[in-house]
Structure formats: C-alpha cells, structure tokens
Design an enzyme around this catalytic site. Sequence first.
Site, PDB file in Angstrom:
ATOM      1  N   CYS A 237     -71.127 109.340  58.500  1.00 50.36           N
ATOM      2  CA  CYS A 237     -70.178 110.438  58.283  1.00 50.36           C
ATOM      3  C   CYS A 237     -68.808 109.839  57.981  1.00 50.36           C
ATOM      4  O   CYS A 237     -67.820 110.092  58.658  1.00 50.36           O
ATOM      5  CB  CYS A 237     -70.121 111.371  59.488  1.00 50.36           C
ATOM      6  SG  CYS A 237     -71.741 111.935  60.041  1.00 50.36           S
ATOM      7  N   ALA A 238     -68.763 109.018  56.933  1.00 47.55           N
ATOM      8  CA  ALA A 238     -67.653 108.093  56.699  1.00 47.55           C
ATOM      9  C   ALA A 238     -66.448 108.701  56.006  1.00 47.55           C
ATOM     10  O   ALA A 238     -65.308 108.289  56.267  1.00 47.55           O
ATOM     11  CB  ALA A 238     -68.157 106.913  55.862  1.00 47.55           C
ATOM     12  N   ALA A 239     -66.665 109.622  55.078  1.00 43.36           N
ATOM     13  CA  ALA A 239     -65.556 110.117  54.251  1.00 43.36           C
ATOM     14  C   ALA A 239     -64.549 110.905  55.105  1.00 43.36           C
ATOM     15  O   ALA A 239     -64.934 111.503  56.110  1.00 43.36           O
ATOM     16  CB  ALA A 239     -66.101 111.001  53.142  1.00 43.36           C
ATOM     17  N   GLY A 241     -62.763 108.096  54.599  1.00 43.18           N
ATOM     18  CA  GLY A 241     -62.872 106.660  54.456  1.00 43.18           C
ATOM     19  C   GLY A 241     -61.909 105.767  55.200  1.00 43.18           C
ATOM     20  O   GLY A 241     -61.953 104.551  55.003  1.00 43.18           O
ATOM     21  N   GLY A 242     -61.061 106.303  56.051  1.00 44.10           N
ATOM     22  CA  GLY A 242     -60.123 105.440  56.778  1.00 44.10           C
ATOM     23  C   GLY A 242     -60.822 104.365  57.579  1.00 44.10           C
ATOM     24  O   GLY A 242     -60.421 103.197  57.571  1.00 44.10           O
ATOM     25  N   LYS A 243     -61.895 104.732  58.259  1.00 41.00           N
ATOM     26  CA  LYS A 243     -62.616 103.762  59.078  1.00 41.00           C
ATOM     27  C   LYS A 243     -63.399 102.774  58.213  1.00 41.00           C
ATOM     28  O   LYS A 243     -63.526 101.593  58.570  1.00 41.00           O
ATOM     29  CB  LYS A 243     -63.524 104.497  60.065  1.00 41.00           C
ATOM     30  CG  LYS A 243     -62.745 105.374  61.042  1.00 41.00           C
ATOM     31  CD  LYS A 243     -63.657 106.218  61.906  1.00 41.00           C
ATOM     32  CE  LYS A 243     -62.843 107.126  62.822  1.00 41.00           C
ATOM     33  NZ  LYS A 243     -62.116 108.182  62.054  1.00 41.00           N
ATOM     34  N   ASP A 258     -72.086 109.530  53.648  1.00 43.42           N
ATOM     35  CA  ASP A 258     -71.533 110.868  53.877  1.00 43.42           C
ATOM     36  C   ASP A 258     -72.272 111.848  52.974  1.00 43.42           C
ATOM     37  O   ASP A 258     -72.817 111.468  51.926  1.00 43.42           O
ATOM     38  CB  ASP A 258     -70.038 110.913  53.578  1.00 43.42           C
ATOM     39  CG  ASP A 258     -69.349 112.072  54.289  1.00 43.42           C
ATOM     40  OD1 ASP A 258     -68.808 111.847  55.397  1.00 43.42           O
ATOM     41  OD2 ASP A 258     -69.350 113.194  53.745  1.00 43.42           O
ATOM     42  N   ASP A 300     -68.509 108.597  63.602  1.00 41.96           N
ATOM     43  CA  ASP A 300     -67.398 109.524  63.804  1.00 41.96           C
ATOM     44  C   ASP A 300     -67.968 110.894  63.483  1.00 41.96           C
ATOM     45  O   ASP A 300     -67.930 111.354  62.344  1.00 41.96           O
ATOM     46  CB  ASP A 300     -66.234 109.156  62.875  1.00 41.96           C
ATOM     47  CG  ASP A 300     -65.007 110.030  63.098  1.00 41.96           C
ATOM     48  OD1 ASP A 300     -65.029 110.868  64.018  1.00 41.96           O
ATOM     49  OD2 ASP A 300     -64.031 109.885  62.336  1.00 41.96           O
ATOM     50  N   CYS A 353     -63.078 113.765  67.083  1.00 40.44           N
ATOM     51  CA  CYS A 353     -61.677 114.191  67.199  1.00 40.44           C
ATOM     52  C   CYS A 353     -61.657 115.592  67.791  1.00 40.44           C
ATOM     53  O   CYS A 353     -61.218 116.556  67.159  1.00 40.44           O
ATOM     54  CB  CYS A 353     -60.960 114.128  65.853  1.00 40.44           C
ATOM     55  SG  CYS A 353     -61.767 115.057  64.521  1.00 40.44           S
TER      56      CYS A 353
END
Length: 419
Positions: A237-239, A241-243, A258, A300, A353
Amino acid sequence: MVQPSGIHSRRAALKMLDAVLRRGETLEQAEHSALRSVRKPADRGLALAIANESLRWQTDFDAMIDSATKQRLPDDARQRMVLRMMLAQTLRLETPSHAVIATALPLLAGGPRRLAHGVFSTLIKREAALPEAPSLPGPVMERWGARAEAIAPGLVDPPPLDLTLRDASETQAMAVQLAADSLAPGHLRLARGEAIEKIAGFSEGKWWVQDLAASLPARLLGKGTHESGSKHVLDLCAAPGGKTLQLAANGWNVTALDLSKRRLGLLKENLERTGLKASPLRANALIWEPKHLYDAILLDAPCTATGTCRRHPDVLHRIGPDQIEEMVKLQRGLVERAATWLKPGGVLIYAVCSLEHEEGENQAEWINANCDLAPLAITAGELPAGLQPTAEGWLRTHPGLLADEGGLDSFFVARWQKA
C-alpha cells in the site's frame, strides 16, 4: 445583480462543507468539484481555508450559534453551515465583519438571510471568542477518551511543512539554506505558505513532502544493504510513495505495491524527480502473490486516517464505528497475507495514521495472538528526541506531541520478526 468580490470562494467553501457533512466525502474529494470555477490561486486558497477552519472549530462554532438562537437549527441546515463559515472568517481568518456579511448572505438567497445576519451580529456584539484549543465532537471524545485532552492543543492550527531529505548527510546545510528546523536526521520543518515547487531543491529531487510521523515506520527498518548487496523490501500500500523513497534512499531493493493507478502515478513522478530506484507494481494485495519472499515488509495499512486530523479536520466529522470496523477487517486480511511473504528472520512493520485503538493497539494484540511473528520492540534510541515507545515496545504519536515544535500527525507503529 453584481455579486460582491469573493463570493466565488465562499460558494466553493459551502459546496465543500456540504459534500463532507451531508454526503460523507473527504475534503480532498470535494475540492475538485467545488473549486472547478474558482480560477485564481488566492481565491482557491481562501475557499480551502474557510472550509478547513469551519470543520476544525465546528463544535465551538455550533455552541456559539446555539447560544444565539431560540430554536436549534438542524445540523445540516444551510444557515448553520453559512454561519460556521462566517465565524471561521471572523474568528480565525481575521476577515472584517462587513466583508463577511457581504459575501455570506448571498449564499442564502431565497432563504432566511435575516436569521443568519441576526445571529452573526449578536455574536459579534457579545465579542464571542474561541477556546485555546478546538473542542472535539462528542463521538470523537468518547472514542479517544483520556487522550483527547492531550490531542486537542495540536489541532489549533494547520501543520507546518515537513520535508524528508534524499541524503540525510545534507540536513544541516539544507536547514541553513531553507531557514528550517530539523527534528531528526534527514528531516526539515518549514513554515507553511510557499509553493512546493518554488522551494530550493525541489527540481533537483533533494527532498519530498512527508510529515515527520509518517517517516518513522521506514526509519525503523534502517539500512537496506548487506555484504551481498541490497535487501528486498515490500512497501505494501505504497502510494503516493514517501516511504518508498525513504527505503530506496536507504539502499533497499524496493517493490512498491498499490492498487491505485493515480496514486502510483504520483509515486513514479517522485521517483523520477529524485532519481531514486524502485519497482512500482499495481495490484490488489488481497489476491496478489509474490514471486519471492522478502527481508522486510512495510505495511502502511489503509485506515480511517483520523491521525491526520490537524491537516484534514473533515475526519473529525466523517468517521464513525462503521468505517472503523471496515478498516479493521481489511487490515487483518493484509497482515495475514504479508506475514507469509517474509523470509525467516524477516521484519514486518505495521503502521496506520489513525487515532483509533481498534486500528492500532488492538491490532497489535491480535497480531501477537494470531500470526506466526515475534514482537520486535521499538527502542527510544531509534526515535527522534521527545518521543518514547510504549511499554509494549510500540510507537504511538499524536498531534499534541512536540507541540512547541509544530506537532505531529498521529501514527501507530509496531514491529515483528519471523522466526
């Protein structure tokens, strides 16, 4: 009839509030349609500011409105929404009362303008004032319990701008160049206001926008290199993309998965801008199967995002038990699959979050009881100054922490290792 200057901004703000409070849309979803006819950047910014401040302080505005009406207006009444906007402009944006009245009453064409004008005038004559921190809605207070009192002071203002640096060794030099503060290596904090594209280092890809709390899960995986090369990590669930960018900058061989085509597009744009390397992959993690196992997985997870309430105050009014329950089921499904994709000795980071116990602490306890993973405690030495892990070895941030330095989004983070 000639409409007063600024009416388009106010009309757009009202459309956004209606979409959030009556249809349950996110403010981000609502703004695309509402701002379509608002051309000037300053007018668009004003509309967003009015909508955000109306939502941030809604409970207090409603108490004021109710104190000046004989019969309580329905929660979704147009007059109530317009009055919230009027108070937001006066008490938060310091707009002169005559300008507030001139641009608000046309929004009630064909309706009870006199009532709105009378209520607003009564409150101004009383010199109505807001408390030091926003009052949270009743259902939110019930869910967050004792934490609510500590969280509220972090919601007073929109957050500052946090950047994560591609090269942490440049932290001091970039802090001087941008007149920024730094709360951790590779982190910069700037005042809000300047367009992102105009900040030095943007075109060179030296940084990306990322709240400090959002950067902590990837930091907990450390460097991704060993004697034989880069270790493999799955950013699930990357987008946007900060991580992924963090992991790539730390030497990991990153697969960034993602489901969203649009959000993966943003991830690819950031990879191109920063010159970092990763392998974006569009897939549904609930049915996708990897070709190999991973040294680490960063999940995440999709969540209610109530932890972003200082920048997205709409979550204070949109989220309830049904959405929380839906997210809990999805999160558990993702964890169950991710746990099987780790190599022996591999590390899983679970992060949300969210300020909801069901999505954070309760999930960690469920993972301990149901997944073949051993807890790997987070230590104080891995965290920025001022943050401490819980007794269980988890991390819980919230907007009231580091308030003197500008605060944090809320994240729950926990870590496990496969035997």
